[in-house]
Design a protein around this motif. Sequence first.
Motif, mmCIF file in Angstrom:
data_model
loop_
_atom_site.group_PDB
_atom_site.id
_atom_site.type_symbol
_atom_site.label_atom_id
_atom_site.label_comp_id
_atom_site.label_asym_id
_atom_site.label_seq_id
_atom_site.Cartn_x
_atom_site.Cartn_y
_atom_site.Cartn_z
ATOM 1 N N TRP A 24 53.221 34.047 85.306
ATOM 2 C CA TRP A 24 54.006 35.281 85.243
ATOM 3 C C TRP A 24 54.321 35.631 83.793
ATOM 4 O O TRP A 24 54.758 34.770 83.022
ATOM 5 C CB TRP A 24 55.307 35.077 86.027
ATOM 6 N N CYS A 25 54.129 36.901 83.455
ATOM 7 C CA CYS A 25 54.441 37.371 82.103
ATOM 8 C C CYS A 25 55.940 37.485 81.933
ATOM 9 O O CYS A 25 56.598 38.272 82.622
ATOM 10 C CB CYS A 25 53.784 38.739 81.861
ATOM 11 N N ALA A 26 56.489 36.679 81.027
ATOM 12 C CA ALA A 26 57.927 36.695 80.758
ATOM 13 C C ALA A 26 58.280 37.645 79.622
ATOM 14 O O ALA A 26 59.432 38.064 79.498
ATOM 15 C CB ALA A 26 58.407 35.284 80.418
ATOM 16 N N CYS A 27 57.291 38.001 78.789
ATOM 17 C CA CYS A 27 57.577 38.808 77.595
ATOM 18 C C CYS A 27 57.534 40.297 77.885
ATOM 19 O O CYS A 27 58.065 41.091 77.110
ATOM 20 C CB CYS A 27 56.600 38.462 76.477
ATOM 21 N N GLY A 28 56.878 40.695 78.968
ATOM 22 C CA GLY A 28 56.782 42.106 79.330
ATOM 23 C C GLY A 28 55.690 42.864 78.598
ATOM 24 O O GLY A 28 55.526 44.054 78.796
ATOM 25 N N ARG A 29 54.915 42.187 77.756
ATOM 26 C CA ARG A 29 53.916 42.867 76.927
ATOM 27 C C ARG A 29 52.512 42.851 77.523
ATOM 28 O O ARG A 29 51.602 43.490 76.987
ATOM 29 C CB ARG A 29 53.897 42.254 75.526
ATOM 30 N N SER A 30 52.306 42.112 78.585
ATOM 31 C CA SER A 30 50.972 42.022 79.183
ATOM 32 C C SER A 30 50.525 43.376 79.739
ATOM 33 O O SER A 30 51.328 44.129 80.293
ATOM 34 C CB SER A 30 50.983 40.982 80.312
ATOM 35 N N ALA A 31 49.231 43.668 79.603
ATOM 36 C CA ALA A 31 48.652 44.864 80.210
ATOM 37 C C ALA A 31 48.225 44.585 81.644
ATOM 38 O O ALA A 31 47.719 45.463 82.330
ATOM 39 C CB ALA A 31 47.456 45.346 79.392
ATOM 40 N N PHE A 35 51.277 39.540 85.463
ATOM 41 C CA PHE A 35 50.744 38.278 84.959
ATOM 42 C C PHE A 35 50.500 38.306 83.460
ATOM 43 O O PHE A 35 50.322 39.369 82.860
ATOM 44 C CB PHE A 35 49.458 37.924 85.714
ATOM 45 N N CYS A 36 50.474 37.132 82.889
ATOM 46 C CA CYS A 36 50.265 36.945 81.452
ATOM 47 C C CYS A 36 48.828 37.272 81.066
ATOM 48 O O CYS A 36 47.896 36.888 81.769
ATOM 49 C CB CYS A 36 50.582 35.488 81.116
ATOM 50 N N ASP A 37 48.654 37.991 79.949
ATOM 51 C CA ASP A 37 47.307 38.220 79.412
ATOM 52 C C ASP A 37 47.189 37.713 77.981
ATOM 53 O O ASP A 37 46.238 38.060 77.282
ATOM 54 C CB ASP A 37 46.925 39.705 79.502
ATOM 55 N N GLY A 38 48.164 36.927 77.552
ATOM 56 C CA GLY A 38 48.110 36.350 76.206
ATOM 57 C C GLY A 38 48.850 37.162 75.159
ATOM 58 O O GLY A 38 48.979 36.726 74.014
ATOM 59 N N SER A 39 49.338 38.346 75.541
ATOM 60 C CA SER A 39 49.998 39.219 74.565
ATOM 61 C C SER A 39 51.294 38.639 74.010
ATOM 62 O O SER A 39 51.808 39.121 73.002
ATOM 63 C CB SER A 39 50.299 40.579 75.202
ATOM 64 N N HIS A 40 51.819 37.605 74.657
ATOM 65 C CA HIS A 40 53.078 36.996 74.177
ATOM 66 C C HIS A 40 52.893 36.254 72.867
ATOM 67 O O HIS A 40 53.874 35.815 72.271
ATOM 68 C CB HIS A 40 53.616 36.016 75.234
ATOM 69 N N LYS A 41 51.667 36.124 72.401
ATOM 70 C CA LYS A 41 51.420 35.321 71.197
ATOM 71 C C LYS A 41 52.157 35.856 69.975
ATOM 72 O O LYS A 41 52.389 35.113 69.021
ATOM 73 C CB LYS A 41 49.918 35.229 70.925
ATOM 74 N N THR A 46 57.048 32.396 76.265
ATOM 75 C CA THR A 46 55.867 31.847 76.930
ATOM 76 C C THR A 46 55.933 32.192 78.425
ATOM 77 O O THR A 46 57.014 32.406 78.976
ATOM 78 C CB THR A 46 55.802 30.316 76.766
ATOM 79 N N PRO A 47 54.767 32.254 79.086
ATOM 80 C CA PRO A 47 54.752 32.624 80.506
ATOM 81 C C PRO A 47 55.377 31.530 81.376
ATOM 82 O O PRO A 47 55.527 30.391 80.950
ATOM 83 C CB PRO A 47 53.274 32.803 80.817
ATOM 84 N N ILE A 48 55.731 31.891 82.593
ATOM 85 C CA ILE A 48 56.320 30.947 83.550
ATOM 86 C C ILE A 48 55.345 30.773 84.706
ATOM 87 O O ILE A 48 54.837 31.758 85.260
ATOM 88 C CB ILE A 48 57.681 31.464 84.055
HETATM 89 FE FE1 FES Z 1 53.802 38.101 78.532
HETATM 90 FE FE2 FES Z 1 52.064 36.104 78.254
HETATM 91 S S1 FES Z 1 54.160 35.983 78.762
HETATM 92 S S2 FES Z 1 51.682 38.217 78.014
#
Ligand code: FES
Length: 82
Positions: A24-31, A35-41, A46-48
């Motif tokens: 799960w995308c925790a940062c809200g930046r994933s497209a 789900f996480c697409d790596g944009s949290h870098k 970090t994703p959960i």
């Molecule tokens: Fe948001 Fe990975 S946690 S893109």
Amino acid sequence: MTAPVRASDTPFAVDVQQGKDYWWCACGRSANQPFCDGSHKVTDITPIKYSATESKTVWFCGCKASGNKPLCDGTHKKAPAP
Ligand code: FES
Ligand code: FES
């Protein structure tokens, strides 16, 4: 600490499969919400991981402010901070 982006005002319904792991995308930046697409870098978030113990529909948090991450707990109904 980077603040998460409010990706959606409502949760995402996902049909999960028993035995599968979901990030799960925790940062809200994933497209690819929720789900996480790596944009949290670019953040320190970090994703959960969600491990499905049964096949069913679950509601993943889209506002990223749930008190029960990665699942929605109704917090999205409160007005976002100005
Ligand atoms: Fe948001 Fe990975 S946690 S893109
Ligand atoms: Fe975040 Fe419901 S979408 S608490």
